[in-house]
Every structure is written in structure tokens, then in C-alpha cells.
Design an enzyme around this catalytic site. Sequence first.
Site, short mmCIF file in Angstrom:
data_model
loop_
_atom_site.label_atom_id
_atom_site.label_comp_id
_atom_site.label_asym_id
_atom_site.label_seq_id
_atom_site.Cartn_x
_atom_site.Cartn_y
_atom_site.Cartn_z
N ASP A 173 -6.94 -59.56 12.20
CA ASP A 173 -6.89 -60.74 11.35
C ASP A 173 -8.17 -61.55 11.53
O ASP A 173 -8.92 -61.35 12.50
CB ASP A 173 -5.68 -61.60 11.71
CG ASP A 173 -5.14 -62.38 10.53
OD1 ASP A 173 -5.82 -62.46 9.49
OD2 ASP A 173 -4.02 -62.92 10.64
N CYS A 177 4.23 -60.08 4.41
CA CYS A 177 4.58 -61.03 5.45
C CYS A 177 4.88 -62.42 4.87
O CYS A 177 4.42 -62.78 3.78
CB CYS A 177 3.46 -61.13 6.47
SG CYS A 177 3.95 -61.94 8.02
#
Length: 234
Positions: free
Chosen positions: A151, A32
Site C-alpha cells: 500500500d 475492501c
Amino acid sequence: MSTCRATRRPWTGCLEAASTGSDMSRTRIKICGLTREADVDVAVEAGADAIGLVFYEKSPRAVTVERAADLARRLPPFVTPVGLFVNATPEAIQAALAAMPNLTLQFHGDEPPEDCDRWSRPYLRAARMAPGFDLLDFASRFSHAQAVLLDAFVDGYGGGGKVFDWSLLPPSVPSPVVLSGGLSAANVIDGVLKVRPWAVDVSSGVEASKGLKDAGKIRQFCDAVREADRLKSA
């Protein structure tokens, strides 16, 4: 349409297979926060299944729609672009989808289920893990998400390169799980073996500096995920 290389299934099809408990032998990899052509090329060469393009202006990894489209055009078939949004306007999301019709969406803000579902597009929903967070309820509310991305909880949005306590996870989550938050080549093997996620997502753990990836770290990370899969199946 992008596909998982090992199975020649579309990325979304692989997620659907994961939700039924099948096709779990290989952990998928998403790199990412890519901003440069060279980083996209290395991620593809190293074996990434998806790349993340950040559309959150406050992020040091943010790119414009035009820039993201240029980067996405470098992807070969079977590698998926994923657009990360944080409380974005419908116009911003529509612009990204118009520029990249095969874009998978990733919602990382405070978006309710109806705002994520309205696009009738495959999407990931980020969950900010903290003590007391009810992941089972969260996954149930976002039942149309293709996967839940786990996360760390930090001030602001995004995991801040922090690892959350993996013991917070319930034994069974009713959605495919993408493990994120402070991953690197040094800890991803442990993460894969302990959490058994469908996929892993890395950003800061493969960077030379914010927004600039390190080719060696990307290769090491992908190699470590493959080693974890070997150990998992041994």
C-alpha cells in the site's frame, strides 16, 4: 471454508500455491471497505474472491463486529471475508474471530510479527511503501504471513487512495504479493502487467463516496482485472 472458484482450492490454499509459484494464471480480487448488503452482493456477482471488512474505528468505512457478521453471512461458499485491523486489542480480534470463524486477518498498523502470528490464523500483512523501505526484510520478518499487501505510505494508516511508485518493488519478493493503493479500473491493468501480483485490493477506486461502493465501478474493476490476465497470458 472459502475457495478460489477457478481451482476450487481454499483461499489459504491458493495463497500457499502462490508462494510456490504455481496457480498464478488468475489474479485474485479483493474488494475492501464494504458496509452495505447491496455492495457485498455486487462484489460477489462481479467475481470478487474476498471482501474486506474494516474494524478500525477512525475509518469512514468502519463496521462493528455485529454488522460485519451480518455482511459476511451473505457470502456464498468460496468467497472469503477479510477483517482489517489497525493496532487492535486482542479482545477486539478475538471477538471478530468468534463471530466469523472463517475470517482471514489483515494487519494494517504497527503490529510486530509475534502479534500477527499469535492467532495461528491465515493473515495478510500490509507494507507501507516509501523510498528506502526494505520490502525484502519486511517480508522475511513476517514470514508466516500468507501474503504481503503493498500500500502507499501516507500520514496515518491506510493508503489514502494513493498509488505508490511500483518501480520501488524489488524483482523478487519471498511472499505472495497483494497490490493495493489507489487502484481503479483505469490503472489496474497496468498494475497487474507491471507487478504481476497474486491478488489486487481496491477500496476507494470503486466508491461513489467513502464507505459507499458504486456497482458499476466494481464490475468495471473486476472486468479490467480479467482483461489484464488475458493480456498477461497472450
